[in-house]
Scaffold this motif. Structure first.
Motif, mmCIF file in Angstrom:
data_model
loop_
_atom_site.group_PDB
_atom_site.id
_atom_site.type_symbol
_atom_site.label_atom_id
_atom_site.label_comp_id
_atom_site.label_asym_id
_atom_site.label_seq_id
_atom_site.Cartn_x
_atom_site.Cartn_y
_atom_site.Cartn_z
ATOM 1 N N ILE A 1 0.851 -1.106 -0.491
ATOM 2 C CA ILE A 1 0.395 -0.032 0.409
ATOM 3 C C ILE A 1 1.068 0.922 0.056
ATOM 4 N N ARG A 2 2.112 1.258 0.700
ATOM 5 C CA ARG A 2 2.793 2.101 0.792
ATOM 6 C C ARG A 2 3.686 2.562 -0.161
ATOM 7 N N GLN A 3 3.899 1.498 -0.653
ATOM 8 C CA GLN A 3 4.855 1.479 -3.145
ATOM 9 C C GLN A 3 3.581 2.040 -3.616
ATOM 10 N N ASN A 4 1.882 1.850 -3.808
ATOM 11 C CA ASN A 4 1.428 1.771 -4.169
ATOM 12 C C ASN A 4 0.948 3.709 -3.951
ATOM 13 N N LEU A 5 1.194 4.416 -3.016
ATOM 14 C CA LEU A 5 0.802 5.816 -2.571
ATOM 15 C C LEU A 5 1.967 6.159 -2.684
ATOM 16 N N GLN A 6 2.896 6.036 -3.330
ATOM 17 C CA GLN A 6 4.407 6.550 -3.352
ATOM 18 C C GLN A 6 4.484 7.292 -4.582
ATOM 19 N N MET A 7 3.645 5.904 -5.645
ATOM 20 C CA MET A 7 3.724 5.767 -7.379
ATOM 21 C C MET A 7 2.525 6.842 -6.782
ATOM 22 N N GLU A 8 1.675 7.328 -6.622
ATOM 23 C CA GLU A 8 0.808 7.739 -7.399
ATOM 24 C C GLU A 8 0.737 9.452 -7.138
ATOM 25 N N ILE A 9 1.642 9.678 -5.448
ATOM 26 C CA ILE A 9 1.607 10.676 -5.447
ATOM 27 C C ILE A 9 3.137 11.180 -6.792
ATOM 28 N N LYS A 10 4.009 9.930 -7.049
ATOM 29 C CA LYS A 10 5.254 11.041 -8.369
ATOM 30 C C LYS A 10 4.147 10.821 -9.343
ATOM 31 N N ILE A 11 3.302 9.942 -9.650
ATOM 32 C CA ILE A 11 1.880 10.715 -11.118
ATOM 33 C C ILE A 11 1.861 11.629 -10.943
ATOM 34 N N THR A 12 1.048 11.957 -9.567
ATOM 35 C CA THR A 12 0.319 12.690 -8.978
ATOM 36 C C THR A 12 0.785 14.815 -9.059
ATOM 37 N N THR A 13 2.721 14.552 -9.054
ATOM 38 C CA THR A 13 2.688 15.439 -9.114
ATOM 39 C C THR A 13 3.858 15.343 -10.841
ATOM 40 N N VAL A 14 3.917 14.910 -11.060
ATOM 41 C CA VAL A 14 4.668 14.719 -12.950
ATOM 42 C C VAL A 14 3.319 15.398 -13.784
ATOM 43 N N ILE A 15 1.738 15.059 -12.942
ATOM 44 C CA ILE A 15 0.197 15.917 -13.757
ATOM 45 C C ILE A 15 0.630 17.492 -12.960
ATOM 46 N N GLN A 16 0.465 16.876 -11.977
ATOM 47 C CA GLN A 16 0.838 18.619 -11.513
ATOM 48 C C GLN A 16 1.607 20.036 -12.616
ATOM 49 N N HIS A 17 2.973 19.122 -12.588
ATOM 50 C CA HIS A 17 4.049 19.985 -13.422
ATOM 51 C C HIS A 17 3.607 20.414 -14.958
ATOM 52 N N VAL A 18 3.177 19.174 -15.499
ATOM 53 C CA VAL A 18 2.595 19.285 -17.054
ATOM 54 C C VAL A 18 0.984 20.624 -16.909
ATOM 55 N N PHE A 19 0.141 20.473 -15.920
ATOM 56 C CA PHE A 19 -0.616 21.318 -16.054
ATOM 57 C C PHE A 19 0.282 23.000 -16.051
ATOM 58 N N GLN A 20 1.009 23.227 -14.910
ATOM 59 C CA GLN A 20 0.778 24.259 -14.686
ATOM 60 C C GLN A 20 2.144 24.818 -15.670
ATOM 61 N N ASN A 21 3.144 23.733 -16.770
ATOM 62 C CA ASN A 21 3.922 24.427 -17.861
ATOM 63 C C ASN A 21 2.640 24.500 -19.244
ATOM 64 N N LEU A 22 1.626 23.836 -19.287
ATOM 65 C CA LEU A 22 1.094 23.955 -20.429
ATOM 66 C C LEU A 22 0.080 25.692 -19.705
ATOM 67 N N ILE A 23 0.060 25.677 -18.715
ATOM 68 C CA ILE A 23 -0.119 27.628 -19.082
ATOM 69 C C ILE A 23 0.632 28.237 -19.115
ATOM 70 N N LEU A 24 2.212 28.214 -18.141
ATOM 71 C CA LEU A 24 2.752 28.986 -18.547
ATOM 72 C C LEU A 24 3.039 29.251 -19.600
ATOM 73 N N GLY A 25 2.943 27.868 -20.391
ATOM 74 C CA GLY A 25 3.337 28.160 -22.413
ATOM 75 C C GLY A 25 2.281 28.528 -23.042
ATOM 76 N N SER A 26 1.364 28.462 -22.363
ATOM 77 C CA SER A 26 0.596 29.869 -23.196
ATOM 78 C C SER A 26 0.447 31.434 -23.072
ATOM 79 N N LYS A 27 1.846 31.560 -22.470
ATOM 80 C CA LYS A 27 1.718 33.140 -22.393
ATOM 81 C C LYS A 27 0.458 33.966 -22.447
#
Length: 84
Positions: A35-61
């Motif tokens: 369960i802890r391993q799954n939670l850590q994997m989900e946290i990593k995936i969520t962090t990547v998704i957050q960065h992608v969305f943030q960069n989309l907004i910033l990249g749109s100027k």
């Protein structure tokens, strides 16, 4: 009365020790590790998704600082998922 209180105290201590042993057993169980391993994997995936969305907004100027909705989204995306 003293004997009864000592008996109760011993009973309470025995119960506390039993609970501690049970808790230690749960901590080391394989299921909790998975369960802890799954939670850590989900946290990593969520962090990547957050960065992608943030960069989309910033990249749109788009001036996100002036748009209250976009500003709220960008600031929300900066939050660390590990701390939530």
């Amino acid at each position: 009365l003293k004997q009864a209180s000592e008996s109760k105290l011993l009973e309470i201590q025995t119960e506390k020790n039993k609970q501690k042993i049970d808790l230690d057993g749960m901590e080391n169980s394989e299921r909790i590790k998975i369960i802890r391993q799954n939670l850590q994997m989900e946290i990593k995936i969520t962090t990547v998704i957050q960065h992608v969305f943030q960069n989309l907004i910033l990249g749109s100027k788009v001036n996100w600082a002036e748009d209250s909705a976009l500003k709220e989204i960008v600031l929300q995306l900066e939050k660390n998922v590990d701390m939530i």
